[in-house]
Design a protein around this motif. Sequence first.
Motif, mmCIF file in Angstrom:
data_model
loop_
_atom_site.group_PDB
_atom_site.id
_atom_site.type_symbol
_atom_site.label_atom_id
_atom_site.label_comp_id
_atom_site.label_asym_id
_atom_site.label_seq_id
_atom_site.Cartn_x
_atom_site.Cartn_y
_atom_site.Cartn_z
ATOM 1 N N THR A 18 0.930 -1.246 0.040
ATOM 2 C CA THR A 18 0.089 -0.082 0.059
ATOM 3 C C THR A 18 0.888 1.051 -0.140
ATOM 4 O OG1 THR A 18 -1.947 -1.228 1.259
ATOM 5 C CG2 THR A 18 -1.714 1.120 1.158
ATOM 6 N N LEU A 19 1.853 1.235 0.790
ATOM 7 C CA LEU A 19 2.689 2.393 0.870
ATOM 8 C C LEU A 19 3.621 2.592 -0.335
ATOM 9 C CD1 LEU A 19 3.679 2.267 4.606
ATOM 10 C CD2 LEU A 19 1.920 3.688 3.591
ATOM 11 N N ALA A 20 3.783 1.418 -0.875
ATOM 12 C CA ALA A 20 4.670 1.600 -2.084
ATOM 13 C C ALA A 20 4.032 2.166 -3.325
ATOM 14 C CB ALA A 20 5.226 0.255 -2.507
ATOM 15 N N LEU A 21 2.667 2.002 -3.472
ATOM 16 C CA LEU A 21 1.859 2.271 -4.481
ATOM 17 C C LEU A 21 1.603 3.780 -4.442
ATOM 18 C CD1 LEU A 21 0.209 -1.193 -5.450
ATOM 19 C CD2 LEU A 21 2.578 -0.078 -6.363
ATOM 20 N N ILE A 22 0.943 4.040 -3.499
ATOM 21 C CA ILE A 22 -0.035 5.206 -3.041
ATOM 22 C C ILE A 22 0.945 6.537 -3.651
ATOM 23 C CG2 ILE A 22 -0.596 6.703 -1.136
ATOM 24 C CD1 ILE A 22 -2.224 4.523 -0.058
ATOM 25 N N PRO A 23 2.316 6.611 -3.274
ATOM 26 C CA PRO A 23 2.657 8.205 -3.439
ATOM 27 C C PRO A 23 2.696 8.765 -4.854
ATOM 28 C CG PRO A 23 4.152 6.728 -2.045
ATOM 29 C CD PRO A 23 3.270 5.865 -2.374
ATOM 30 N N TYR A 24 3.385 7.683 -5.687
ATOM 31 C CA TYR A 24 3.135 8.395 -7.275
ATOM 32 C C TYR A 24 1.786 8.513 -7.655
ATOM 33 C CZ TYR A 24 4.087 8.815 -11.890
ATOM 34 O OH TYR A 24 4.244 9.238 -13.344
ATOM 35 N N LEU A 112 9.006 5.385 -12.546
ATOM 36 C CA LEU A 112 9.378 4.071 -13.067
ATOM 37 C C LEU A 112 9.466 3.098 -11.785
ATOM 38 C CD1 LEU A 112 11.366 2.386 -14.785
ATOM 39 C CD2 LEU A 112 13.341 3.396 -13.837
ATOM 40 N N ALA A 113 9.708 3.453 -10.740
ATOM 41 C CA ALA A 113 9.957 2.720 -9.429
ATOM 42 C C ALA A 113 8.552 2.385 -9.149
ATOM 43 C CB ALA A 113 10.691 3.484 -7.995
ATOM 44 N N THR A 114 7.410 3.062 -9.094
ATOM 45 C CA THR A 114 6.390 2.662 -8.818
ATOM 46 C C THR A 114 5.765 1.444 -9.282
ATOM 47 O OG1 THR A 114 5.557 4.909 -7.889
ATOM 48 C CG2 THR A 114 3.607 3.254 -8.359
ATOM 49 N N SER A 115 5.848 1.521 -10.892
ATOM 50 C CA SER A 115 5.280 0.514 -11.667
ATOM 51 C C SER A 115 6.050 -0.878 -11.270
ATOM 52 C CB SER A 115 5.225 0.756 -13.223
ATOM 53 O OG SER A 115 6.701 0.872 -13.439
ATOM 54 N N MET A 116 7.423 -0.708 -11.434
ATOM 55 C CA MET A 116 8.188 -1.812 -10.850
ATOM 56 C C MET A 116 8.027 -2.321 -9.429
ATOM 57 S SD MET A 116 11.896 -0.448 -12.419
ATOM 58 C CE MET A 116 12.823 -2.080 -12.812
ATOM 59 N N LEU A 117 7.594 -1.780 -8.295
ATOM 60 C CA LEU A 117 6.923 -2.142 -7.276
ATOM 61 C C LEU A 117 5.792 -2.828 -7.502
ATOM 62 C CD1 LEU A 117 7.853 0.929 -5.089
ATOM 63 C CD2 LEU A 117 8.944 -1.460 -4.634
ATOM 64 N N LEU A 118 4.960 -2.396 -8.264
ATOM 65 C CA LEU A 118 3.543 -2.818 -8.488
ATOM 66 C C LEU A 118 3.723 -4.421 -8.977
ATOM 67 C CD1 LEU A 118 0.458 -3.004 -8.511
ATOM 68 C CD2 LEU A 118 0.690 -1.740 -10.930
ATOM 69 N N ILE A 119 4.590 -4.380 -9.958
ATOM 70 C CA ILE A 119 4.878 -5.801 -10.453
ATOM 71 C C ILE A 119 5.710 -6.796 -9.671
ATOM 72 C CG2 ILE A 119 5.701 -7.164 -12.785
ATOM 73 C CD1 ILE A 119 3.436 -5.038 -13.410
ATOM 74 N N ALA A 120 6.571 -6.191 -8.908
ATOM 75 C CA ALA A 120 7.133 -7.165 -7.892
ATOM 76 C C ALA A 120 6.441 -7.480 -6.782
ATOM 77 C CB ALA A 120 8.615 -6.240 -7.569
ATOM 78 N N ALA A 121 5.583 -6.531 -6.159
ATOM 79 C CA ALA A 121 5.009 -6.934 -4.863
ATOM 80 C C ALA A 121 3.726 -7.496 -5.026
ATOM 81 C CB ALA A 121 5.144 -5.586 -4.236
ATOM 82 N N ALA A 122 2.934 -7.001 -5.840
ATOM 83 C CA ALA A 122 1.457 -7.249 -5.989
ATOM 84 C C ALA A 122 1.121 -8.742 -6.238
ATOM 85 C CB ALA A 122 0.760 -6.444 -6.912
ATOM 86 N N PRO A 123 1.771 -9.443 -7.290
ATOM 87 C CA PRO A 123 1.511 -10.891 -7.421
ATOM 88 C C PRO A 123 2.028 -11.818 -6.249
ATOM 89 C CG PRO A 123 2.424 -9.892 -9.336
ATOM 90 C CD PRO A 123 2.465 -8.938 -8.349
ATOM 91 N N PRO A 124 3.050 -11.503 -5.543
ATOM 92 C CA PRO A 124 3.196 -12.347 -4.331
ATOM 93 C C PRO A 124 2.268 -12.013 -3.341
ATOM 94 C CG PRO A 124 5.032 -11.326 -4.992
ATOM 95 C CD PRO A 124 4.313 -10.696 -5.807
#
Length: 672
Positions: A18-24, A112-124
């Motif tokens: 949640t905190l990783a995706l919200i800022p951007y 860049l970092a937000t979308s990479m966090l989404l792909i790396a963190a959301a599926p797990p």
Amino acid sequence: MRQGPLAGRYPAVAAMVTLALIPYLALSAALDPLVPIITEQLHMTTQAMALSSGLGNAAYAVGTVLAVQFAQHLPQRRMLLLYAVVLVIGSVIAAAAPNATAFIAGHVLQGLATSMLLIAAAPPLTIGFPRDKLRNTAVIMNMCVFGAVALGPFLGGVQAEAHAWRPLFWIVAAVALAALVLAALTFDDAPPADPEAPRDLKAIGLATVGCTAAFVGAAQLSTHEISDFAVTAPMFGGLALIVALIVYQFRAHRPLLTIRTMLTSAIPVAGVGVALFAAAASIAATTLTAAVFMQHFSPVQVGLLYLPELGGAIVMAVVFGVVISRRAMHFLPLVGMGLLAAGIAVFRASLPANVPLALVGSALTGLALGATVAPALFVAGFSLRSNSLQRVFAIIELLRAVAAFMVAPIFAHLATRYSGDLLEGTNVALWVGFALAIGGAMFGVAVYALSGARPQTPDLDEFLDGDSPAWYSPPLLARLRGLPPAPPAIAAQPSTPPVAHRHPSHAAGPILFAYDGSDLARYAITQAAQQLSPYRDAVVVCVWQPVDVGFAPSDNRPFDADCAGEVRRAAEQTAAHGATLARAAGFESCSLAIEAAPTWKGIVDAADQHDAGLIVLGPHRRSGLFGHLQGSVAAAVLSHTTIPVLLVPQPSGDREPAAPPIRQKAGVASAR
């Protein structure tokens, strides 16, 4: 496997996502009222500010492809930490920017970092926990994306009212730092998904050049006409490259993105199509109407007008969590498109300054966004095996970014250039958005009807196991092509876990060995045999989770860490190997593989289930700063059980008993 103290704790992992995706995402929606302030203080032109947004959005789109490629060849959780670091750095650079160049660079890093966090963190988060957490994950994913976007205009209005912008950016940086801290605390090391996968530089190049050109071209619309070469050349050239990326991935033998599977199956095509229509149509209901309202209200008042969007998003996120395990999930995006059309119609009636209608339109739009994109994403994801979820998220976010972020400047250009009157032009653009909402609903229904697809109750157990999709999706346009429907899959019956047999002569409960396949775990079994009486009953337990795995396979055979079925089978083989070692050491043993997160919970639960008289663990030593931050499975077991625990330390003089190198396809490594 290195672990943080909160590894496997669902609340902590969910908070990190949640905190990783919200800022951007919130910041992107908050920028419009801040543009005059930022351009004035940083001496930027309007064109430079539009370019900053365009490049940030392009970086967001490209990041989805990069994250999938990196996940194949680099340790996934370590990369997640790196993405969080990049988000913090980008947020700090943007907040402290002394000039336009620094601001643009920071904003690009944020996207860049937000979308990479989404792909790396959301599926797990989706497939890495038991089924009972999936409902919460659905709510969280919906709120992360659309709750943040709905909150953005209010935050931007409040900040603009103070005629400042840096405080909001520093708050964003603080939230990003909190996400980084949680990423470290929940760290659970996992190796690359598929080291033997090809490095698809062509796909990355097409995505990078295509998205950058398309978004830069669209950004030129703030100062150029749509017919100008400076607009049409990069915008349409970039779109052509994105189409070329899709065609290339469709025809590739080992594609980076699962384009072929998605575009040849009915339900994924319907889900992705509805998500794209919704993303494009919703721009008309927010960005354009806000520009008209700004002529009559202060920035904070305009922000308040859009606050009901947040309430609508929250309500629909809860509804989505309720229906995600039901047949009604198929109908939710259709309902959302109807709500979106109604919201756009009410917004049109509210112009130029009808507050009650504006509040109703905002609430309807919030409900619509919560009911369309995220549910459509899961509808598409459930139609494929769970180990494809990361690629599904990447494809949908790539296409959604193109649909939403490119349509916004085009609509804004249409509204300002049409007849020279903003109100009249906005009304025309709203009609276009209304038509897109209706067209999206019709598209989804048509694909289902022409393909013979039918709403089904998802089999979430099969999906999370990775053995099959949650439901059957027929080939695209199967009815028109005369293809017969495939028979429904027969769900496998769950196997009953083995229960330790206790010999009548043994008064004490069995010994429970926590076995992760490492040489230290083997050493713990042999050392325990020297300390304990022989011929005791024993249960050898291997605790596993999809994605993060949690053990090293006994035969070093590669497997797909995103497929729970393959991980479970490897864990069962590893536990059986441990039981063989225990029998050779003099114990009467059986094996047991348990899916649990965190690891200590699986060990404690197994000990309680089998009335164990002793738990044997081989704790790994830790060193360095990161070692002190990591949690200890042994310490957690000690603090959560009343059963005696025997800790067998590493042999003196060695960091760990030497183990042969593991050649693996997916996340397998010795537990630490």
